[in-house]
Design a protein around this motif. Sequence first.
Motif, mmCIF file in Angstrom:
data_model
loop_
_atom_site.group_PDB
_atom_site.id
_atom_site.type_symbol
_atom_site.label_atom_id
_atom_site.label_comp_id
_atom_site.label_asym_id
_atom_site.label_seq_id
_atom_site.Cartn_x
_atom_site.Cartn_y
_atom_site.Cartn_z
ATOM 1 N N ILE A 70 -47.639 29.670 11.823
ATOM 2 C CA ILE A 70 -46.453 30.290 12.425
ATOM 3 C C ILE A 70 -45.267 29.340 12.396
ATOM 4 O O ILE A 70 -44.114 29.749 12.196
ATOM 5 N N GLU A 73 -42.881 29.320 9.013
ATOM 6 C CA GLU A 73 -41.793 30.289 8.863
ATOM 7 C C GLU A 73 -40.698 30.047 9.885
ATOM 8 O O GLU A 73 -39.521 30.307 9.619
ATOM 9 N N ALA A 99 -47.522 39.245 5.552
ATOM 10 C CA ALA A 99 -47.743 39.400 6.991
ATOM 11 C C ALA A 99 -48.284 40.775 7.336
ATOM 12 O O ALA A 99 -49.252 40.907 8.096
#
Length: 487
Positions: A70, A73, A99
């Motif tokens: 996480i 990004e 995703a």
Amino acid sequence: MEALELARWQFGITTVYHYFFVPITIGLSLLVAIMQTVWMRTRNPQWLRLTKFFGKLFTINFALGLVTGIVQEFQFGMNWSDYSRFVGDIFGAPLAIEALLAFFLESTFLGLWLFGWGRIPEKLHAACIWIVHIGTVLSAYFILAANSFMQNPVGYTLNPETGRAELTNFLAVLTNKVQLVTFPHVLTAAIMTGGAFVLAFALWHLWRSGTPRADKPMYRKAAKLGAWALLISSLGVIVSGDIQGKIMTEVQPMKMAAAEGLYEDVPEGVGAPFSIITVGTLDGSEEIWALTVPKLLSYLATGDLEGPVEGINHIQERYQQTYAGNDLTEVEDYRPIIPVTYWSFRLMMGFGFAAMIIAAAALWALRKGDGESETRMEGKKWWAWAGATVLFFPLFANSFGWIFTEMGRQPWLVMGLMSTQTGVSPGVGAGTVLTSMIVYTLLYGVLAVAMVGLSLRYGRAGAEQVPEDASYDPSNRSEDDEFVFTY
């Protein structure tokens, strides 16, 4: 240090840390699926025990990989906003599909697999872990498609009004020549890592005197599966890596020259050597002594033992002429950090070959099925060290491979289109980046302690016993079947 250097360090640290979990997730999901399939066909409870044992370790790794991924990004918008604005139209498509399709496929069916023992039909339950593996493969493909655009931009047009790269051909992005060779290379390297993971824990239990004698044949099966997976996939790594080198020479000749520290052109008909190790100046410009393989670099670059290879100096001059006046480059030196590219390339190969040697040695030691091989391993320090190191060798090989890939592209963020220094967020100062880097480092340190602690706890405990009839209906499930990870 300026914000640019700190942002690069932060992205490098978080990326390398996150990528420790990615190849294990891809490779181990495949091997766990194979173990469960073998159990279903043979009804041998040993394979069921191995499935649940390595499935538990896989789940721990998956959770840590999710958390650390996480952050990746998040950094695009935090430290690299100009870069995100430039390529957002192109990156958005593959990352959104990754995703919405791949990640949710992985997480949904992993949940069904974890809590589906005895609750869903056996074949459907086994299909869940296969779908998890397929999800990890799809996830890798779409992420690599985005990264391959950075190495070789295709399927786009530059909008002069907005100053952005806009997507014109999504299929071209997905079938980028760099992508088509990078994907099998990464996939086989991940299976190699998964095999090393299984081999490492199996060897440890074979070496350990406290392992019940009746369990030795079970860990022998796991060790052989892991070793074969490592060796077979390593052949795929070698073949795909060879093809990748030739594509890299075509689209990024500076990276290939930097991998050898080759400053001057080697004309056709001569053959450029490849050095195993070099002693000289730090940047490789002056050589004192080197152990070389004649003409190997020419073969790696062109497929011809006497093929021509451009040197760093020539490519530097050509790039200065080609990209002069480009507002998105703003650089004059197009050379990467030569010591990093030179040594990361060799460490990548060295760790990979070292893992292959241990796997081959394990298969040789386990070649007999009469129980003597397991006995010979017990208490031998060599096998203790082999089990402790074989896991890390493919992990380090993967990490150095990515360090070479990304550092060898410098000073480009997007090859030929955008330099690294023009992609950093203009409004983020060095203090802000340093603060976030310290927070991430401390957080990752805590996660590392948790990961190692959980892995050692459940890894040392070994495979749990199962009912003699190996049936898993709701009436005989234990707490362990729920995959609860608490101290």
